[in-house]
Design a protein around this motif. Structure first.
Motif, mmCIF file in Angstrom:
data_model
loop_
_atom_site.group_PDB
_atom_site.id
_atom_site.type_symbol
_atom_site.label_atom_id
_atom_site.label_comp_id
_atom_site.label_asym_id
_atom_site.label_seq_id
_atom_site.Cartn_x
_atom_site.Cartn_y
_atom_site.Cartn_z
ATOM 1 N N ARG A 8 0.045 22.795 -14.456
ATOM 2 C CA ARG A 8 0.620 22.942 -13.118
ATOM 3 C C ARG A 8 0.625 24.412 -12.712
ATOM 4 O O ARG A 8 0.666 25.317 -13.548
ATOM 5 N N TYR A 9 0.600 24.648 -11.409
ATOM 6 C CA TYR A 9 0.633 26.013 -10.883
ATOM 7 C C TYR A 9 2.036 26.329 -10.403
ATOM 8 O O TYR A 9 2.626 25.570 -9.624
ATOM 9 N N GLU A 11 4.080 28.591 -8.144
ATOM 10 C CA GLU A 11 3.915 29.499 -7.010
ATOM 11 C C GLU A 11 4.767 30.760 -7.165
ATOM 12 O O GLU A 11 4.346 31.862 -6.809
ATOM 13 N N CYS A 15 1.211 31.725 -11.585
ATOM 14 C CA CYS A 15 0.677 31.500 -12.927
ATOM 15 C C CYS A 15 0.525 30.003 -13.189
ATOM 16 O O CYS A 15 1.344 29.193 -12.735
ATOM 17 N N TRP A 16 -0.536 29.648 -13.903
ATOM 18 C CA TRP A 16 -0.725 28.273 -14.363
ATOM 19 C C TRP A 16 0.001 28.074 -15.697
ATOM 20 O O TRP A 16 -0.052 28.936 -16.566
ATOM 21 N N ILE A 261 -8.761 25.455 -12.778
ATOM 22 C CA ILE A 261 -8.081 26.744 -12.710
ATOM 23 C C ILE A 261 -9.113 27.765 -12.233
ATOM 24 O O ILE A 261 -10.148 27.956 -12.877
ATOM 25 N N ASP A 265 -7.282 33.684 -12.323
ATOM 26 C CA ASP A 265 -5.886 33.245 -12.343
ATOM 27 C C ASP A 265 -5.282 33.391 -13.738
ATOM 28 O O ASP A 265 -5.952 33.204 -14.753
#
Length: 357
Positions: A8-9, A11, A15-16, A261, A265
């Motif tokens: 999951r990202y 916000e 960061c993932w 991804i 990132d």
């Protein structure tokens, strides 16, 4: 998250997050896709710490990673480290003498566990025992500044250049990976990495071990040999790892567990989550001191597997028996304990206990 949102990202952090065991292992082992060359060091360490890990081997990809790590890798193999066992035992006995001289109620984390790893690193580097206060100060809350630490290490390096010894510092100073000597900055960064990463994580391992062994009433069985200490330490590493996340950056667009991804990132591989993945561990939320096999990922995987893992294990296997040989009836003196506050390191800053001798 493992079950409902394994990649999951976030916000807020930009960061993932990766949570499942197999995905964490992929992030840690595929160094070409998930690069280490970013960021400013070990999470959980304050920005005014004595050390910035940006320019160390843990923030380098091949071939630079191999050049830097290859200089010292041999020294941190279990067989070579075992030559220090007697010295480590003596350090632990001396520290325990100091603590118990003041009474049988004390803070295990701050008064016993904290001074030992820096002294161990000092032993390996060849720092005289009467000069190790400057090393101990690099832990969180330490009083020594980056300038003091760097000045002392620079002075020590100069002495080793003039009078080499049979120690790891002399080896680093005179090493010529790729045909050139290590730069003064690389030598300092290596010493700083050893002190910071080695001290923080080992203090936390020792403290978490006593925390778990006391909480689960295991000390008498460990003392009697009913429970194997080595196996129990591995379960501490799985169940209460000192480091919860390892950070990487995507060097190209990459798909992880069905989610893309983007290149550039940042990724947080949640080692602590992988260590409790039911697809890998039976009854993972239970602390089982006899768990075997125990393929936890606390020390990482792949080329960046923790250089100091054999040292941390040796310290725990050496220091804890010294403690258990001298004390009995260990109990918590209070339910109040100060946690380590930071995004990565996990454990306790304080562990007040009461013992019988």
């Amino acid at each position: 998250m493992r079950e409902t949102n394994p990649v999951r990202y976030d916000e807020t952090r930009g960061c993932w997050d990766v949570f499942q065991y197999d995905d964490v292992q992929t992030v840690l082992t595929d160094f070409e896709t998930f690069s280490s060359e970013f960021g400013s060091g070990l999470g959980g360490v304050s920005r005014d710490s004595a050390v910035d890990l940006t320019d160390t081997m843990i923030k380098r990809d091949p071939p630079e990673h191999e050049r830097l790590r290859g200089v010292v890798d041999e020294y941190f193999q279990p067989g070579n480290l075992r030559t220090f066992s007697d010295d480590f035992e003596e350090l632990a006995r001396d520290q325990l003498d100091t603590v118990l001289a003041a009474g049988t109620e004390f803070d295990f984390a701050a008064e016993f566990a904290a001074p030992i790893p820096a002294s161990v690193i000092g032993e390996i580097l060849g720092v005289p025992r009467d000069k190790r206060e400057v090393l101990i100060g690099v832990r969180p809350g330490g009083e020594h500044t980056q300038e003091e630490l760097k000045a002392y290490i620079t002075e020590l390096v100069q002495r080793r250049k003039e009078n080499p010894r049979d120690d790891i510092l002399s080896e680093v100073i005179h090493a010529t990976p790729d045909g050139r000597e290590m730069t003064p900055e690389e030598i300092y960064n290596f010493c700083a990495l050893l002190l910071l990463a080695g001290s923080h994580t080992t203090i936390t391992l020792l403290t978490n071990a006593l925390w778990m062994f006391t909480k689960h009433d295991l000390i008498a069985d460990i003392q009697a040999g009913v429970i194997d200490l080595d196996t129990a330490i591995e379960e501490v590493l799985r169940y209460q790892p000192s480091v919860h996340t390892v950070e990487r950056i995507a060097s190209t667009d990459v798909e992880v567990n069905g989610t893309t991804i983007p290149e550039g990132d940042q990724i947080a591989a949640w080692v602590a989550s992988a260590n409790r993945d039911p697809q890998q561990f039976d009854d993972p939320e239970t602390f089982d001191p006899e768990r075997s096999p125990n393929p936890h990922m606390t020390f990482g995987r792949g080329i960046h597997v923790c250089l100091g893992a054999p040292l941390a294990r040796l310290e725990a296997r050496t220091v804890l028996p010294v403690f258990f040989d001298r004390v009995s009836d260990v109990s918590f003196a209070t339910d109040e304990r100060d946690p380590i506050v930071g995004p990565t390191l996990y454990g306790l800053q304080t562990l007040p206990i009461s013992v019988q001798t």
